[in-house]
Write a protein that holds these residues in place. Sequence first.
Motif, PDB file in Angstrom:
ATOM      1  N   GLU A 289      43.415  55.509  51.518  1.00  0.00           N
ATOM      2  CA  GLU A 289      44.060  54.394  52.201  1.00  0.00           C
ATOM      3  C   GLU A 289      44.781  53.551  51.156  1.00  0.00           C
ATOM      4  OE1 GLU A 289      41.651  52.191  55.022  1.00  0.00           O
ATOM      5  OE2 GLU A 289      40.121  53.748  54.898  1.00  0.00           O
ATOM      6  N   PRO A 290      45.700  52.680  51.571  1.00  0.00           N
ATOM      7  CA  PRO A 290      46.364  51.813  50.591  1.00  0.00           C
ATOM      8  C   PRO A 290      45.332  51.029  49.780  1.00  0.00           C
ATOM      9  CG  PRO A 290      47.501  51.692  52.695  1.00  0.00           C
ATOM     10  CD  PRO A 290      46.248  52.479  52.929  1.00  0.00           C
ATOM     11  N   MET A 291      45.541  50.991  48.470  1.00  0.00           N
ATOM     12  CA  MET A 291      44.581  50.398  47.551  1.00  0.00           C
ATOM     13  C   MET A 291      45.029  49.017  47.072  1.00  0.00           C
ATOM     14  SD  MET A 291      42.127  52.698  47.172  1.00  0.00           S
ATOM     15  CE  MET A 291      41.302  52.169  45.660  1.00  0.00           C
ATOM     16  N   VAL A 292      44.048  48.149  46.812  1.00  0.00           N
ATOM     17  CA  VAL A 292      44.296  46.859  46.169  1.00  0.00           C
ATOM     18  C   VAL A 292      43.147  46.596  45.199  1.00  0.00           C
ATOM     19  CG1 VAL A 292      45.536  45.889  48.144  1.00  0.00           C
ATOM     20  CG2 VAL A 292      43.066  45.530  47.943  1.00  0.00           C
ATOM     21  N   THR A 293      43.423  45.838  44.156  1.00  0.00           N
ATOM     22  CA  THR A 293      42.334  45.418  43.273  1.00  0.00           C
ATOM     23  C   THR A 293      41.803  44.067  43.742  1.00  0.00           C
ATOM     24  OG1 THR A 293      43.872  44.369  41.702  1.00  0.00           O
ATOM     25  CG2 THR A 293      43.203  46.645  41.249  1.00  0.00           C
ATOM     26  N   TRP A 294      40.514  43.859  43.535  1.00  0.00           N
ATOM     27  CA  TRP A 294      39.884  42.584  43.873  1.00  0.00           C
ATOM     28  C   TRP A 294      39.355  41.872  42.619  1.00  0.00           C
ATOM     29  CZ3 TRP A 294      35.125  42.875  41.859  1.00  0.00           C
ATOM     30  CH2 TRP A 294      34.528  44.141  41.745  1.00  0.00           C
ATOM     31  N   GLY A 295      39.254  42.610  41.499  1.00  0.00           N
ATOM     32  CA  GLY A 295      38.641  42.052  40.304  1.00  0.00           C
ATOM     33  C   GLY A 295      39.604  41.878  39.152  1.00  0.00           C
ATOM     34  N   THR A 296      39.086  42.031  37.933  1.00  0.00           N
ATOM     35  CA  THR A 296      39.868  41.776  36.726  1.00  0.00           C
ATOM     36  C   THR A 296      39.997  43.014  35.844  1.00  0.00           C
ATOM     37  OG1 THR A 296      37.862  40.942  35.635  1.00  0.00           O
ATOM     38  CG2 THR A 296      39.307  39.319  36.687  1.00  0.00           C
ATOM     39  N   SER A 297      39.830  44.170  36.442  1.00  0.00           N
ATOM     40  CA  SER A 297      40.034  45.453  35.775  1.00  0.00           C
ATOM     41  C   SER A 297      40.632  46.392  36.813  1.00  0.00           C
ATOM     42  CB  SER A 297      38.717  46.012  35.239  1.00  0.00           C
ATOM     43  OG  SER A 297      38.891  47.317  34.708  1.00  0.00           O
ATOM     44  N   LEU A 323      30.755  42.374  37.331  1.00  0.00           N
ATOM     45  CA  LEU A 323      31.250  42.124  38.679  1.00  0.00           C
ATOM     46  C   LEU A 323      31.156  40.639  39.021  1.00  0.00           C
ATOM     47  CD1 LEU A 323      29.739  45.146  40.665  1.00  0.00           C
ATOM     48  CD2 LEU A 323      31.968  44.967  39.570  1.00  0.00           C
ATOM     49  N   GLN A 324      30.059  40.016  38.628  1.00  0.00           N
ATOM     50  CA  GLN A 324      29.891  38.593  38.908  1.00  0.00           C
ATOM     51  C   GLN A 324      30.943  37.760  38.189  1.00  0.00           C
ATOM     52  OE1 GLN A 324      25.782  38.341  37.642  1.00  0.00           O
ATOM     53  NE2 GLN A 324      25.034  38.332  39.756  1.00  0.00           N
ATOM     54  N   ARG A 325      31.202  38.110  36.939  1.00  0.00           N
ATOM     55  CA  ARG A 325      32.231  37.383  36.191  1.00  0.00           C
ATOM     56  C   ARG A 325      33.605  37.562  36.845  1.00  0.00           C
ATOM     57  NH1 ARG A 325      33.704  36.751  29.887  1.00  0.00           N
ATOM     58  NH2 ARG A 325      35.934  36.379  30.164  1.00  0.00           N
ATOM     59  N   ALA A 326      33.901  38.802  37.257  1.00  0.00           N
ATOM     60  CA  ALA A 326      35.192  39.071  37.884  1.00  0.00           C
ATOM     61  C   ALA A 326      35.367  38.243  39.155  1.00  0.00           C
ATOM     62  CB  ALA A 326      35.334  40.559  38.190  1.00  0.00           C
ATOM     63  N   LEU A 327      34.332  38.169  39.970  1.00  0.00           N
ATOM     64  CA  LEU A 327      34.438  37.418  41.219  1.00  0.00           C
ATOM     65  C   LEU A 327      34.555  35.921  40.965  1.00  0.00           C
ATOM     66  CD1 LEU A 327      32.015  39.263  43.669  1.00  0.00           C
ATOM     67  CD2 LEU A 327      34.464  39.533  43.358  1.00  0.00           C
ATOM     68  N   ARG A 328      33.861  35.422  39.932  1.00  0.00           N
ATOM     69  CA  ARG A 328      34.011  34.005  39.590  1.00  0.00           C
ATOM     70  C   ARG A 328      35.449  33.710  39.183  1.00  0.00           C
ATOM     71  NH1 ARG A 328      28.946  34.623  37.015  1.00  0.00           N
ATOM     72  NH2 ARG A 328      29.986  34.901  34.997  1.00  0.00           N
ATOM     73  N   TYR A 329      36.002  34.563  38.335  1.00  0.00           N
ATOM     74  CA  TYR A 329      37.371  34.346  37.883  1.00  0.00           C
ATOM     75  C   TYR A 329      38.355  34.432  39.043  1.00  0.00           C
ATOM     76  CZ  TYR A 329      41.737  34.784  35.317  1.00  0.00           C
ATOM     77  OH  TYR A 329      43.007  34.576  34.856  1.00  0.00           O
ATOM     78  N   MET A 330      38.139  35.394  39.922  1.00  0.00           N
ATOM     79  CA  MET A 330      39.059  35.616  41.044  1.00  0.00           C
ATOM     80  C   MET A 330      38.829  34.645  42.197  1.00  0.00           C
ATOM     81  SD  MET A 330      41.142  37.986  40.104  1.00  0.00           S
ATOM     82  CE  MET A 330      41.913  38.503  41.640  1.00  0.00           C
ATOM     83  N   GLY A 331      37.727  33.893  42.161  1.00  0.00           N
ATOM     84  CA  GLY A 331      37.459  32.932  43.220  1.00  0.00           C
ATOM     85  C   GLY A 331      37.198  33.580  44.561  1.00  0.00           C
ATOM     86  N   LEU A 332      36.474  34.700  44.546  1.00  0.00           N
ATOM     87  CA  LEU A 332      36.205  35.450  45.776  1.00  0.00           C
ATOM     88  C   LEU A 332      34.716  35.494  46.083  1.00  0.00           C
ATOM     89  CD1 LEU A 332      38.625  38.467  45.236  1.00  0.00           C
ATOM     90  CD2 LEU A 332      39.012  36.450  46.662  1.00  0.00           C
ATOM     91  N   GLU A 333      34.384  35.631  47.365  1.00  0.00           N
ATOM     92  CA  GLU A 333      33.000  35.702  47.814  1.00  0.00           C
ATOM     93  C   GLU A 333      32.669  37.131  48.249  1.00  0.00           C
ATOM     94  OE1 GLU A 333      30.629  33.406  47.744  1.00  0.00           O
ATOM     95  OE2 GLU A 333      32.017  31.959  46.838  1.00  0.00           O
ATOM     96  N   PRO A 334      31.500  37.635  47.862  1.00  0.00           N
ATOM     97  CA  PRO A 334      31.094  38.977  48.296  1.00  0.00           C
ATOM     98  C   PRO A 334      31.106  39.091  49.814  1.00  0.00           C
ATOM     99  CG  PRO A 334      29.599  38.137  46.612  1.00  0.00           C
ATOM    100  CD  PRO A 334      30.486  36.995  47.007  1.00  0.00           C
ATOM    101  N   ARG A 434      48.193  45.979  35.289  1.00  0.00           N
ATOM    102  CA  ARG A 434      46.973  45.382  34.754  1.00  0.00           C
ATOM    103  C   ARG A 434      46.681  44.053  35.441  1.00  0.00           C
ATOM    104  NH1 ARG A 434      47.988  47.219  28.454  1.00  0.00           N
ATOM    105  NH2 ARG A 434      47.207  49.337  28.803  1.00  0.00           N
ATOM    106  N   ASN A 435      45.407  43.849  35.738  1.00  0.00           N
ATOM    107  CA  ASN A 435      44.970  42.625  36.404  1.00  0.00           C
ATOM    108  C   ASN A 435      43.944  41.877  35.563  1.00  0.00           C
ATOM    109  OD1 ASN A 435      43.201  44.813  36.806  1.00  0.00           O
ATOM    110  ND2 ASN A 435      42.353  43.945  38.671  1.00  0.00           N
ATOM    111  N   PHE A 436      44.045  42.010  34.233  1.00  0.00           N
ATOM    112  CA  PHE A 436      43.101  41.362  33.328  1.00  0.00           C
ATOM    113  C   PHE A 436      43.143  39.836  33.494  1.00  0.00           C
ATOM    114  CE2 PHE A 436      44.241  44.991  30.192  1.00  0.00           C
ATOM    115  CZ  PHE A 436      43.534  45.902  30.964  1.00  0.00           C
ATOM    116  N   GLU A 437      42.096  39.181  33.055  1.00  0.00           N
ATOM    117  CA  GLU A 437      42.079  37.723  33.055  1.00  0.00           C
ATOM    118  C   GLU A 437      43.263  37.204  32.235  1.00  0.00           C
ATOM    119  OE1 GLU A 437      38.422  35.912  31.885  1.00  0.00           O
ATOM    120  OE2 GLU A 437      37.182  37.250  33.108  1.00  0.00           O
ATOM    121  N   GLY A 438      44.058  36.316  32.829  1.00  0.00           N
ATOM    122  CA  GLY A 438      45.169  35.704  32.125  1.00  0.00           C
ATOM    123  C   GLY A 438      46.379  36.592  31.926  1.00  0.00           C
ATOM    124  N   ARG A 439      46.392  37.772  32.468  1.00  0.00           N
ATOM    125  CA  ARG A 439      47.496  38.702  32.244  1.00  0.00           C
ATOM    126  C   ARG A 439      48.835  38.115  32.696  1.00  0.00           C
ATOM    127  NH1 ARG A 439      49.210  43.462  29.549  1.00  0.00           N
ATOM    128  NH2 ARG A 439      50.766  44.486  30.848  1.00  0.00           N
TER     129      ARG A 439
END
Length: 473
Positions: A289-297, A323-334, A434-439
Amino acid sequence: MSGPRTLYQKHIDSHTVCTLDDQGHVLLYIDRQVANEYTSPQAFSGLREANRRVRRPSATLAVVDHVNPTSPKRVAAMADAGGALQVSYFQENCNEYGIELFNVLDKRQGIEHVVAPEQGFILPGMVIAAGDSHTTTYGALGAFGFGIGTSEIEHLLATQTLVYKRLKTMRVTVLGELGAGMTSKDIIMALIQRIGASGATGYAIEFAGPVITALSVEARMTICNMAVEAGARGAFMAPDDKVYAYLADKPRAPKDELWDQALVSWRELYTDAGAQFDREVELDAAGLEPMVTWGTSPDQAAAIGGCVPDPMNERDLIRRQDLQRALRYMGLEPGSLLSDIQISHAFIGSCTNARIEDLRDAARVVRGQKVATHVRAMIVPGSTQVREQAEAEGIAQVFIDSGFEWRQSGCSMCLAMNDDVLASGDRCASSTNRNFEGRQGAGARTHLMSPAMVAAAAIRGHLTDVRCMAEEA
């Protein structure tokens, strides 16, 4: 090497000057290299300090792409003093060492990994090195490309060789058939999500199978480009009639008798029957299916119909913390739906997805629609030639009428080295790699996806399954 060989082995064997040890190190001849203003300055300074010349100036193509502004009207002047210095020093070095340069105002200017193929500078069977990790893009033409560091750039310019260690081999066979609304970006993102951001470290990947064969050359470039996000230091496909047709009219491709001779050689560029790979991976395109990233990698991705994962379901403590760090940075809830994620920006560009076919895909989505009022949407073509072609086809006007900014070519917001930068907290649907932090800017949040998916998100104002828009239309 006797016996059946992989295409990777054929590339390396044909370019090995000598074997250096029994650990796989060889002195490798490099056919051509592409240089940019960002990664080359120290290499040229090193040459000058050592009083060395460039071994083969004609083997290098220089392109300004990382720091140049992409404002709608192109000018040579740059507001950023640091960037202006890089560009002027690049010009000085190219003049001194006799290297051809596509500068900011050149009609052939653009992102190096878009420009080099469209000029016919990259040909099947070549080994290419450049100071940019996405040099793997050239594998779509049956070449072997890989990124190198600044000290290696200096050595390459001086000797036209590199000390190189042979990689292990991986074959990724893509089976089935791509469904409607699916693209090569979804294939490579699905692979990265499956094997991980380090899953191909130490490998050269050969992509094969009926789905790869069915893809256009430009679509194949997207796959080879992003293979590095799985850790691969090389990615390629065997060249075929589509590649030859793509190259036939390119300015620097062989002509007449030389073309006929080249074709004979290129048709030998395939993996022999019975050749063994160190790892085999199969991917079923029919189930994608169409893909999207949710995190920082780039491997922190999922199908658009899915949810943000819960780190507590991850048993490995280190991975759970990532994973927890990625979600904090992205401001997303599980557990939240990916399709509910609101965006503030939409960006279509980069060496991954800014070719004419990418723009055509996006234009089909936005035609007759308007960008959501809270979204800033930008199109940055991969090259000046792509930009002009899009204008000639009427695609540019489709974007402008929909509310997209139609800009000049360059790397732009892929890595935010010019004035195309997101602010902290901005959330961008992006066709980049790339979806790295600050990219895309300090504190900015990036969601990777195909150009068509970016276009859909720009219109709806949130991450959206582009297939739903097609159904509604």
